[in-house]
Design an enzyme around this catalytic site. Structure first.
Site, PDB file in Angstrom:
ATOM      1  N   SER A 123       1.385  -1.501   0.380  1.00  0.00           N
ATOM      2  CA  SER A 123       0.318   0.248  -0.119  1.00  0.00           C
ATOM      3  C   SER A 123       0.841   0.941  -0.293  1.00  0.00           C
ATOM      4  CB  SER A 123      -0.831   0.269   0.889  1.00  0.00           C
ATOM      5  OG  SER A 123      -1.633   1.100   1.954  1.00  0.00           O
ATOM      6  N   TYR A 147      -1.742  -1.094  11.106  1.00  0.00           N
ATOM      7  CA  TYR A 147      -2.402  -1.828   9.911  1.00  0.00           C
ATOM      8  C   TYR A 147      -0.471  -1.218   8.950  1.00  0.00           C
ATOM      9  CZ  TYR A 147      -3.549  -1.511   4.885  1.00  0.00           C
ATOM     10  OH  TYR A 147      -3.693  -1.733   3.178  1.00  0.00           O
ATOM     11  N   LYS A 151       2.299  -3.935   6.222  1.00  0.00           N
ATOM     12  CA  LYS A 151       2.607  -4.082   5.444  1.00  0.00           C
ATOM     13  C   LYS A 151       4.250  -4.045   5.076  1.00  0.00           C
ATOM     14  CE  LYS A 151      -1.673  -4.921   3.848  1.00  0.00           C
ATOM     15  NZ  LYS A 151      -1.571  -5.713   2.790  1.00  0.00           N
TER      16      LYS A 151
HETATM   17  P1  NAD Z   1     -11.059  -6.749   1.647  1.00  0.00           P
HETATM   18  O1  NAD Z   1     -11.103  -6.340   3.647  1.00  0.00           O
HETATM   19  O2  NAD Z   1     -11.997  -7.236   0.774  1.00  0.00           O
HETATM   20  O3  NAD Z   1     -10.055  -8.422   1.007  1.00  0.00           O
HETATM   21  C1  NAD Z   1      -9.203  -9.350   1.705  1.00  0.00           C
HETATM   22  C2  NAD Z   1      -9.992 -10.680   1.766  1.00  0.00           C
HETATM   23  O4  NAD Z   1      -8.774 -11.389   2.415  1.00  0.00           O
HETATM   24  C3  NAD Z   1     -11.130 -10.609   2.497  1.00  0.00           C
HETATM   25  O5  NAD Z   1     -12.102 -11.429   1.005  1.00  0.00           O
HETATM   26  C4  NAD Z   1     -11.169 -11.255   3.929  1.00  0.00           C
HETATM   27  O6  NAD Z   1     -11.914 -12.574   4.389  1.00  0.00           O
HETATM   28  C5  NAD Z   1      -9.635 -12.584   3.003  1.00  0.00           C
HETATM   29  N1  NAD Z   1      -8.496 -12.439   4.442  1.00  0.00           N
HETATM   30  C6  NAD Z   1      -8.445 -12.002   5.338  1.00  0.00           C
HETATM   31  N2  NAD Z   1      -7.805 -12.194   6.590  1.00  0.00           N
HETATM   32  C7  NAD Z   1      -7.461 -13.609   6.308  1.00  0.00           C
HETATM   33  C8  NAD Z   1      -7.148 -14.403   6.634  1.00  0.00           C
HETATM   34  N3  NAD Z   1      -6.270 -14.858   7.601  1.00  0.00           N
HETATM   35  N4  NAD Z   1      -7.406 -15.877   6.101  1.00  0.00           N
HETATM   36  C9  NAD Z   1      -8.152 -16.525   4.236  1.00  0.00           C
HETATM   37  N5  NAD Z   1      -8.823 -14.658   4.035  1.00  0.00           N
HETATM   38  C10 NAD Z   1      -8.808 -14.012   4.620  1.00  0.00           C
HETATM   39  O7  NAD Z   1      -9.465  -5.721   1.179  1.00  0.00           O
HETATM   40  P2  NAD Z   1      -9.219  -5.329  -0.340  1.00  0.00           P
HETATM   41  O8  NAD Z   1     -10.174  -4.016  -0.727  1.00  0.00           O
HETATM   42  O9  NAD Z   1      -9.380  -6.062  -1.679  1.00  0.00           O
HETATM   43  O10 NAD Z   1      -7.592  -5.721   0.485  1.00  0.00           O
HETATM   44  C11 NAD Z   1      -6.737  -6.660  -0.720  1.00  0.00           C
HETATM   45  C12 NAD Z   1      -5.175  -5.813   0.278  1.00  0.00           C
HETATM   46  O11 NAD Z   1      -4.226  -5.236  -1.282  1.00  0.00           O
HETATM   47  C13 NAD Z   1      -5.094  -6.000   0.588  1.00  0.00           C
HETATM   48  O12 NAD Z   1      -3.540  -6.824   1.870  1.00  0.00           O
HETATM   49  C14 NAD Z   1      -5.253  -4.630   1.770  1.00  0.00           C
HETATM   50  O13 NAD Z   1      -4.336  -4.443   2.432  1.00  0.00           O
HETATM   51  C15 NAD Z   1      -4.148  -4.564   0.467  1.00  0.00           C
HETATM   52  N6  NAD Z   1      -4.907  -3.285  -0.187  1.00  0.00           N
HETATM   53  C16 NAD Z   1      -6.116  -2.258  -0.408  1.00  0.00           C
HETATM   54  C17 NAD Z   1      -6.463  -1.329  -0.031  1.00  0.00           C
HETATM   55  C18 NAD Z   1      -7.598  -0.427  -0.463  1.00  0.00           C
HETATM   56  O14 NAD Z   1      -7.658   0.465  -0.033  1.00  0.00           O
HETATM   57  N7  NAD Z   1      -8.418  -0.972  -0.886  1.00  0.00           N
HETATM   58  C19 NAD Z   1      -5.386  -0.224  -0.576  1.00  0.00           C
HETATM   59  C20 NAD Z   1      -3.589  -0.294  -0.232  1.00  0.00           C
HETATM   60  C21 NAD Z   1      -3.469  -1.873   0.122  1.00  0.00           C
HETATM   61  C1  UD1 Z   2      -6.477   5.144   3.195  1.00  0.00           C
HETATM   62  C2  UD1 Z   2      -6.183   4.514   4.339  1.00  0.00           C
HETATM   63  C3  UD1 Z   2      -4.500   4.517   4.143  1.00  0.00           C
HETATM   64  C4  UD1 Z   2      -5.027   3.593   2.132  1.00  0.00           C
HETATM   65  C5  UD1 Z   2      -5.260   3.530   1.511  1.00  0.00           C
HETATM   66  C6  UD1 Z   2      -5.579   3.505   0.371  1.00  0.00           C
HETATM   67  C7  UD1 Z   2      -7.166   5.572   6.381  1.00  0.00           C
HETATM   68  C8  UD1 Z   2      -6.708   6.776   7.416  1.00  0.00           C
HETATM   69  N1  UD1 Z   2      -5.502   5.618   5.304  1.00  0.00           N
HETATM   70  O1  UD1 Z   2      -6.376   6.074   2.655  1.00  0.00           O
HETATM   71  O2  UD1 Z   2      -3.878   3.142   5.056  1.00  0.00           O
HETATM   72  O3  UD1 Z   2      -3.315   3.153   1.872  1.00  0.00           O
HETATM   73  O4  UD1 Z   2      -7.179   3.710   1.894  1.00  0.00           O
HETATM   74  O5  UD1 Z   2      -6.980   3.045   0.011  1.00  0.00           O
HETATM   75  O6  UD1 Z   2      -8.401   5.365   5.634  1.00  0.00           O
HETATM   76  N2  UD1 Z   2     -12.601  11.731   3.488  1.00  0.00           N
HETATM   77  C9  UD1 Z   2     -13.495  12.650   3.894  1.00  0.00           C
HETATM   78  N3  UD1 Z   2     -14.461  12.003   4.897  1.00  0.00           N
HETATM   79  C10 UD1 Z   2     -14.757  11.058   4.585  1.00  0.00           C
HETATM   80  C11 UD1 Z   2     -13.817   9.776   4.471  1.00  0.00           C
HETATM   81  C12 UD1 Z   2     -12.400  10.491   3.676  1.00  0.00           C
HETATM   82  O7  UD1 Z   2     -13.259  14.120   4.487  1.00  0.00           O
HETATM   83  O8  UD1 Z   2     -15.397  10.547   5.094  1.00  0.00           O
HETATM   84  C13 UD1 Z   2     -10.695  12.368   2.877  1.00  0.00           C
HETATM   85  C14 UD1 Z   2      -9.641  11.687   3.702  1.00  0.00           C
HETATM   86  O9  UD1 Z   2      -9.462  13.438   4.784  1.00  0.00           O
HETATM   87  C15 UD1 Z   2      -8.785  11.509   2.513  1.00  0.00           C
HETATM   88  C16 UD1 Z   2      -9.622  11.513   1.274  1.00  0.00           C
HETATM   89  O10 UD1 Z   2     -11.134  11.525   1.696  1.00  0.00           O
HETATM   90  O11 UD1 Z   2      -8.572  13.101   2.187  1.00  0.00           O
HETATM   91  C17 UD1 Z   2      -9.402   9.824   1.542  1.00  0.00           C
HETATM   92  O12 UD1 Z   2      -9.608   9.278   2.045  1.00  0.00           O
HETATM   93  P1  UD1 Z   2      -9.433   7.386   2.322  1.00  0.00           P
HETATM   94  O13 UD1 Z   2     -10.853   7.082   1.133  1.00  0.00           O
HETATM   95  O14 UD1 Z   2     -10.088   7.324   4.004  1.00  0.00           O
HETATM   96  O15 UD1 Z   2      -8.235   7.253   2.349  1.00  0.00           O
HETATM   97  P2  UD1 Z   2      -6.972   7.640   2.781  1.00  0.00           P
HETATM   98  O16 UD1 Z   2      -7.153   8.589   4.265  1.00  0.00           O
HETATM   99  O17 UD1 Z   2      -6.589   8.399   1.371  1.00  0.00           O
END
Ligand code: NAD
Ligand code: UD1
Length: 332
Positions: A123, A147, A151
């Protein structure tokens, strides 16, 4: 075959669709802690193809072994993990255990079965509070919450493991802010409870389930004072995993790190306005205090992924907000 850990989740399900469309054979393992079994039917319906599913937990090594014993896994795309920043502050041990110990288990089982290719979901959070934007992969790393630290720790484990095991190759993908949904509206992001992240919150205000969006601060040094982020359509992000797998199919080994972002920064108000314009719905909002831990600006320099993987984000902001709203409507 390719194993997707956490493959029924938000990013995993979209990646599964793209892999199935390309004709790959897929195994998904997921403990359903943050996803639902219905996702399986939706993935199959969109891609018109099937896959093997195990309800299993990364922390249960024996059930991981069973998956590798029963399937010839060539590569793993490792999505599974807990991802809520706020929750990680309250429950740090659960985050370290699930994310770090879960990954160690996975690596150990991969080694037992001679599987040496991994794509890992990292991330942009590993850049902490970046000293400049756009962010390049070589910038200093730091974290501000448990969190993010999981990572960073996993990235370090992968680096050390690759040094010790010359067969091993891993693509570390640092995602920026994935939003949107598959254009069918059949899969998307559906957080439990009140969403923390911007796009799902906006979608719920649009549907009337939440009353008003709180915008966290309008006094940041950005073009309109609200926070700037690099939003990337989840389908573009999913496609990046296919390119990363192609990269790992080459002969060389080691660690390959890529930012997956659009390279563009949009403010909170830009997102609200784009949503209103594309979908013809007014979003109630109010400006409130800054959210602790938030930074002013975060967006990627995604040149490395373009040069080395031939990947770049193609969808527009309009696509992202339209698809997010389409999913919200169809899903409810
Ligand atoms: P998500 O929660 O939708 O998907 C993660 C999946 O992993 C879920 O289906 C959950 O049930 C499963 N899971 C969690 N722990 C587990 C375990 N111990 N064994 C088996 N399954 C398990 O999340 P996502 O948004 O699809 O994110 C996927 C990956 O990308 C994560 O590692 C997350 O940290 C990373 N990531 C997500 C974002 C974002 O904004 N969505 C941003 C940066 C990184
Ligand atoms: C979040 C995670 C970050 C992750 C990233 C990837 C948090 C604090 N950080 O980042 O670890 O890597 O997602 O998807 O959750 N905002 C509002 N009102 C709201 C929600 C958000 O104003 O109700 C603003 C926030 O201040 C920010 C932007 O929208 O400026 C995006 O916020 P968000 O979607 O939560 O993502 P990040 O904080 O960038």
């Amino acid at each position: 075959m390719i194993l997707l850990t956490g493959g029924l989740g938000y990013i995993g399900s979209h990646t599964c669709v793209e892999l199935l469309k390309r004709g790959e054979r897929i195994v998904i393992m997921d403990n359903l802690s943050n996803s639902r079994e219905e996702a399986m039917d939706n993935i199959k319906a969109i891609s018109n193809a099937g896959f093997i599913f195990y309800k299993a937990d990364l922390l249960d090594k024996e059930s991981m072994r069973k998956i590798f014993r029963e399937n010839k896994i060539d590569a793993v795309v490792h999505f599974a993990g807990l991802k809520a920043v706020g929750e990680s502050v309250v429950k740090p041990l659960a985050y370290y255990k699930n994310n770090v110990e879960g990954t160690l288990n996975l690596l150990e089982v991969m080694e037992e079965f001679n599987c040496s290719k991994m794509v890992f979901s990292s991330s942009a959070t590993v850049y902490g509070s970046p000293e400049r934007v756009p962010i390049t992969e070589d910038m200093p790393l730091s974290t501000t919450n448990p969190y993010g630290t999981t990572k960073l720790m996993i990235e370090q484990i992968l680096q050390d493991y690759a040094k010790a095991n010359k067969q091993f190759k891993v693509a570390i993908l640092r995602y920026f802010n994935p939003i949107g949904a598959h254009e069918s509206g059949a899969i998307g992001e559906d957080p439990n409870g009140i969403p923390n992240n911007l796009m799902p919150y906006i979608a719920r205000v649009a549907s009337g389930k939440l009353e008003c969006l709180s915008i966290y601060g309008n006094d940041y040094p950005t073009h309109d004072g609200t926070g700037v982020r690099d939003y990337i359509h989840v389908v573009d992000l999913a496609k990046g995993h296919l390119k990363a797998l192609d990269r790992l199919a080459k002969d060389d080994t080691g660690v390959f790190i890529y930012n997956l972002g659009s390279g563009r920064g949009y403010s909170v108000l830009d997102i609200v306005q784009a949503f209103e314009k594309a979908n013809g719905i007014k979003i109630n909002y109010k400006i409130v205090e800054r959210r602790p831990g938030d930074i002013a600006k975060c967006y990627a320099d995604a040149t490395k992924a373009w040069k080395e993987l031939g990947w770049k984000a193609e969808k527009t902001l309009e696509d992202m907000v339209r698809d997010a709203w389409n999913f919200e409507q169809k899903h409810r």
